[in-house]
Structures are given as structure tokens and as C-alpha cells.
Design a protein around this motif. Sequence first.
Motif, mmCIF file in Angstrom:
data_model
loop_
_atom_site.group_PDB
_atom_site.id
_atom_site.type_symbol
_atom_site.label_atom_id
_atom_site.label_comp_id
_atom_site.label_asym_id
_atom_site.label_seq_id
_atom_site.Cartn_x
_atom_site.Cartn_y
_atom_site.Cartn_z
ATOM 1 N N HIS A 46 51.738 45.040 17.334
ATOM 2 C CA HIS A 46 51.909 44.989 18.789
ATOM 3 C C HIS A 46 52.215 46.353 19.398
ATOM 4 C CE1 HIS A 46 51.626 40.674 18.671
ATOM 5 N NE2 HIS A 46 52.562 40.627 17.742
ATOM 6 N N ALA A 47 53.076 47.137 18.760
ATOM 7 C CA ALA A 47 53.445 48.441 19.314
ATOM 8 C C ALA A 47 52.232 49.372 19.351
ATOM 9 C CB ALA A 47 54.570 49.069 18.494
ATOM 10 N N LYS A 48 51.459 49.358 18.287
ATOM 11 C CA LYS A 48 50.259 50.204 18.236
ATOM 12 C C LYS A 48 49.255 49.772 19.302
ATOM 13 C CE LYS A 48 48.514 51.745 14.277
ATOM 14 N NZ LYS A 48 47.787 51.784 12.990
ATOM 15 N N ARG A 49 49.103 48.470 19.466
ATOM 16 C CA ARG A 49 48.178 47.940 20.462
ATOM 17 C C ARG A 49 48.636 48.311 21.873
ATOM 18 N NH1 ARG A 49 44.033 44.958 20.848
ATOM 19 N NH2 ARG A 49 43.999 44.331 18.681
ATOM 20 N N GLN A 50 49.937 48.196 22.141
ATOM 21 C CA GLN A 50 50.452 48.544 23.467
ATOM 22 C C GLN A 50 50.232 50.026 23.777
ATOM 23 O OE1 GLN A 50 54.508 47.126 23.255
ATOM 24 N NE2 GLN A 50 54.018 45.389 24.580
ATOM 25 N N LEU A 51 50.511 50.882 22.800
ATOM 26 C CA LEU A 51 50.295 52.316 23.005
ATOM 27 C C LEU A 51 48.817 52.599 23.228
ATOM 28 C CD1 LEU A 51 51.256 55.244 23.087
ATOM 29 C CD2 LEU A 51 50.960 55.314 20.584
ATOM 30 N N PHE A 52 47.971 51.986 22.418
ATOM 31 C CA PHE A 52 46.532 52.172 22.558
ATOM 32 C C PHE A 52 46.060 51.743 23.940
ATOM 33 C CE2 PHE A 52 42.388 50.081 22.452
ATOM 34 C CZ PHE A 52 41.580 51.182 22.215
ATOM 35 N N GLU A 53 46.470 50.573 24.397
ATOM 36 C CA GLU A 53 46.041 50.066 25.698
ATOM 37 C C GLU A 53 46.559 50.947 26.834
ATOM 38 O OE1 GLU A 53 47.237 45.973 25.638
ATOM 39 O OE2 GLU A 53 45.528 45.390 24.388
ATOM 40 N N TYR A 54 47.776 51.470 26.681
ATOM 41 C CA TYR A 54 48.323 52.384 27.688
ATOM 42 C C TYR A 54 47.474 53.655 27.761
ATOM 43 C CZ TYR A 54 51.248 55.929 29.827
ATOM 44 O OH TYR A 54 51.696 56.949 30.621
ATOM 45 N N LEU A 55 47.191 54.256 26.596
ATOM 46 C CA LEU A 55 46.404 55.490 26.567
ATOM 47 C C LEU A 55 44.976 55.256 27.061
ATOM 48 C CD1 LEU A 55 47.633 56.990 23.180
ATOM 49 C CD2 LEU A 55 48.232 57.740 25.494
ATOM 50 N N GLN A 56 44.427 54.122 26.713
ATOM 51 C CA GLN A 56 43.087 53.774 27.179
ATOM 52 C C GLN A 56 43.084 53.641 28.703
ATOM 53 O OE1 GLN A 56 41.578 49.845 26.181
ATOM 54 N NE2 GLN A 56 39.691 50.796 25.424
ATOM 55 N N GLY A 57 44.089 53.002 29.251
ATOM 56 C CA GLY A 57 44.213 52.857 30.705
ATOM 57 C C GLY A 57 44.364 54.199 31.402
ATOM 58 N N GLU A 58 45.150 55.085 30.811
ATOM 59 C CA GLU A 58 45.325 56.428 31.384
ATOM 60 C C GLU A 58 44.006 57.202 31.362
ATOM 61 O OE1 GLU A 58 48.158 58.098 32.788
ATOM 62 O OE2 GLU A 58 48.687 55.977 32.942
ATOM 63 N N ALA A 59 43.273 57.083 30.252
ATOM 64 C CA ALA A 59 41.976 57.763 30.144
ATOM 65 C C ALA A 59 40.999 57.225 31.187
ATOM 66 C CB ALA A 59 41.410 57.600 28.740
ATOM 67 N N GLU A 60 40.967 55.915 31.362
ATOM 68 C CA GLU A 60 40.078 55.318 32.366
ATOM 69 C C GLU A 60 40.462 55.754 33.770
ATOM 70 O OE1 GLU A 60 40.407 51.160 31.472
ATOM 71 O OE2 GLU A 60 38.667 51.225 30.133
ATOM 72 N N SER A 61 41.750 55.795 34.035
ATOM 73 C CA SER A 61 42.224 56.207 35.358
ATOM 74 C C SER A 61 41.847 57.661 35.648
ATOM 75 C CB SER A 61 43.742 56.018 35.425
ATOM 76 O OG SER A 61 44.251 56.501 36.630
ATOM 77 N N GLY A 62 42.060 58.544 34.676
ATOM 78 C CA GLY A 62 41.697 59.954 34.849
ATOM 79 C C GLY A 62 40.202 60.131 35.046
ATOM 80 N N LEU A 63 39.420 59.373 34.285
ATOM 81 C CA LEU A 63 37.961 59.459 34.422
ATOM 82 C C LEU A 63 37.522 58.968 35.795
ATOM 83 C CD1 LEU A 63 35.088 59.894 33.452
ATOM 84 C CD2 LEU A 63 35.212 57.676 32.307
ATOM 85 N N GLU A 64 38.115 57.899 36.274
ATOM 86 C CA GLU A 64 37.732 57.387 37.595
ATOM 87 C C GLU A 64 38.060 58.394 38.699
ATOM 88 O OE1 GLU A 64 35.732 54.861 38.142
ATOM 89 O OE2 GLU A 64 35.759 54.594 35.968
ATOM 90 N N ARG A 65 39.190 59.094 38.577
ATOM 91 C CA ARG A 65 39.519 60.131 39.570
ATOM 92 C C ARG A 65 38.491 61.261 39.527
ATOM 93 N NH1 ARG A 65 44.676 59.227 37.580
ATOM 94 N NH2 ARG A 65 44.647 61.181 36.433
ATOM 95 N N LEU A 66 38.140 61.689 38.311
ATOM 96 C CA LEU A 66 37.140 62.755 38.162
ATOM 97 C C LEU A 66 35.792 62.305 38.709
ATOM 98 C CD1 LEU A 66 36.084 65.462 37.048
ATOM 99 C CD2 LEU A 66 35.820 64.325 34.834
ATOM 100 N N HIS A 67 35.386 61.107 38.355
ATOM 101 C CA HIS A 67 34.088 60.603 38.792
ATOM 102 C C HIS A 67 34.050 60.467 40.323
ATOM 103 C CE1 HIS A 67 30.558 57.952 37.291
ATOM 104 N NE2 HIS A 67 30.199 58.701 38.304
ATOM 105 N N GLN A 68 35.114 59.963 40.889
ATOM 106 C CA GLN A 68 35.211 59.828 42.351
ATOM 107 C C GLN A 68 35.046 61.191 43.026
ATOM 108 O OE1 GLN A 68 35.833 57.114 44.352
ATOM 109 N NE2 GLN A 68 36.231 58.203 46.238
ATOM 110 N N CYS A 69 35.740 62.178 42.500
ATOM 111 C CA CYS A 69 35.677 63.517 43.099
ATOM 112 C C CYS A 69 34.291 64.126 42.929
ATOM 113 C CB CYS A 69 36.738 64.411 42.455
ATOM 114 S SG CYS A 69 36.859 66.053 43.192
ATOM 115 N N ALA A 70 33.729 64.027 41.727
ATOM 116 C CA ALA A 70 32.426 64.648 41.455
ATOM 117 C C ALA A 70 31.295 63.957 42.189
ATOM 118 C CB ALA A 70 32.149 64.636 39.953
ATOM 119 N N GLU A 71 31.459 62.695 42.475
ATOM 120 C CA GLU A 71 30.376 61.959 43.114
ATOM 121 C C GLU A 71 30.567 61.879 44.629
ATOM 122 O OE1 GLU A 71 27.746 58.164 41.860
ATOM 123 O OE2 GLU A 71 29.906 57.829 41.932
ATOM 124 N N LYS A 72 31.586 61.177 45.051
ATOM 125 C CA LYS A 72 31.733 60.895 46.487
ATOM 126 C C LYS A 72 32.199 62.103 47.288
ATOM 127 C CE LYS A 72 32.116 55.940 46.236
ATOM 128 N NZ LYS A 72 32.000 55.580 44.877
#
Length: 191
Positions: free
Chosen positions: A138-164
Motif C-alpha cells: 500500500h505505501a509503495k502504491r500510494q507513493l507511486f500514485e502521488y508521483l504519477q499525479g504530480e507528473a500528470e499535473s506538471g505535464l498538463e501545465r506545460l502542455h497548456q502553456c505550449a499549446e493554448k
Amino acid sequence: MHITCTPPCKFEFCWLCLGAWSDHGERTGGFYACNRYEAAKQEGVYDDTEKRREMAKNSLERYTHFYERWATNQSSRQKALADLQQMQNIHLEKLSDKQCQPESQLKFITEAWLQIVECRRVLKWTYAYGYYLPAHEHAKRQLFEYLQGEAESGLERLHQCAEKELYSYLNVDGPSKDFNEFRMKLAGLTR
């Protein structure tokens, strides 16, 4: 669970009680509602079968969840590659003219799109990794999901800026005074 299937059917058994269709009819509740299943379920006959079905259903839903996200990132990566090509072939020259900047000074835009493509590739494979993470860790999964969410959030900010945000500079009549702020923002998000 009610499966509507009428004889003659390509299935030769009832999906509810797993008995033969030939044993079904009005005396079993009809072809659309098998009361043999309900009676046997109350007696506990189908407990193991139900558990296996539920486990199979959950396994399929879990696989579908991870596969759909993998496939979404794959298609987003393909679109980002197409957008990168369009940016390099069409928009950079137009942006260079509108902002009165040489194309060599707009390299930060291409770098941002290359980063978006790479991030989509990495995120795509995080879903394969996440699928194989053991459920009991569970701890590994929670950390993984947190890091995955952070990566997705950062990518969405970059994509938003580069596109729109970038397109707002393509649709102006003259150079924008805040283009250098945009350059710093996009370069920072790319880093």
C-alpha cells in the motif's frame, strides 16, 4: 446479473445457473429470469462461483482502467508529435514574423514540445508499471500514485502553456511586450 438471450442461442447454457438451456423454460422462471440460480445462491451453491466471477470482473475492470490510460497517453503522444511537426513547419515562421524574433530564438518552443512528447511516453508506461505493482504494498502504491499525479499535473501545465498560451501570440498583429515573460514561463515549465 440478467443476461437476455433466447433460444435458439449461440450459447447452450444459462449464464446465471450455468445449466443447459434445454432444462429451462416456464418452470425455471422463463428464459429471461432463471430462478434456479436464485434458489441455489440462497443455499450457498454458487458462493465459490460468484467469488470467482467477481474476481474475474474486478480483474477485467482493473486491466481496462490501466489499459485505457495507457492508450490515452499513447494517442496524446501521437497528437503531440503531429503538433510538434506543425509547430516546426508552420507556426515557428509565423511566430518569428509576428514577434520580430529570429527562429533561432524560438528554439525554446520546440524544446517544450519535445519534452511533452517524452513526458507522454513516460506517463504511458507508468500505467503498465502501476498495473503490476503488488496490491499488498500500500505505501509503495500510494507513493507511486502521488508521483504519477504530480507528473500528470506538471505535464498538463506545460502542455497548456505550449499549446493554448502560445497561440495567443500567433494571433496578434504586432510584437507582444510580454512575449519574454512567456518565454521564461515555458522554458521554466520545460525544465
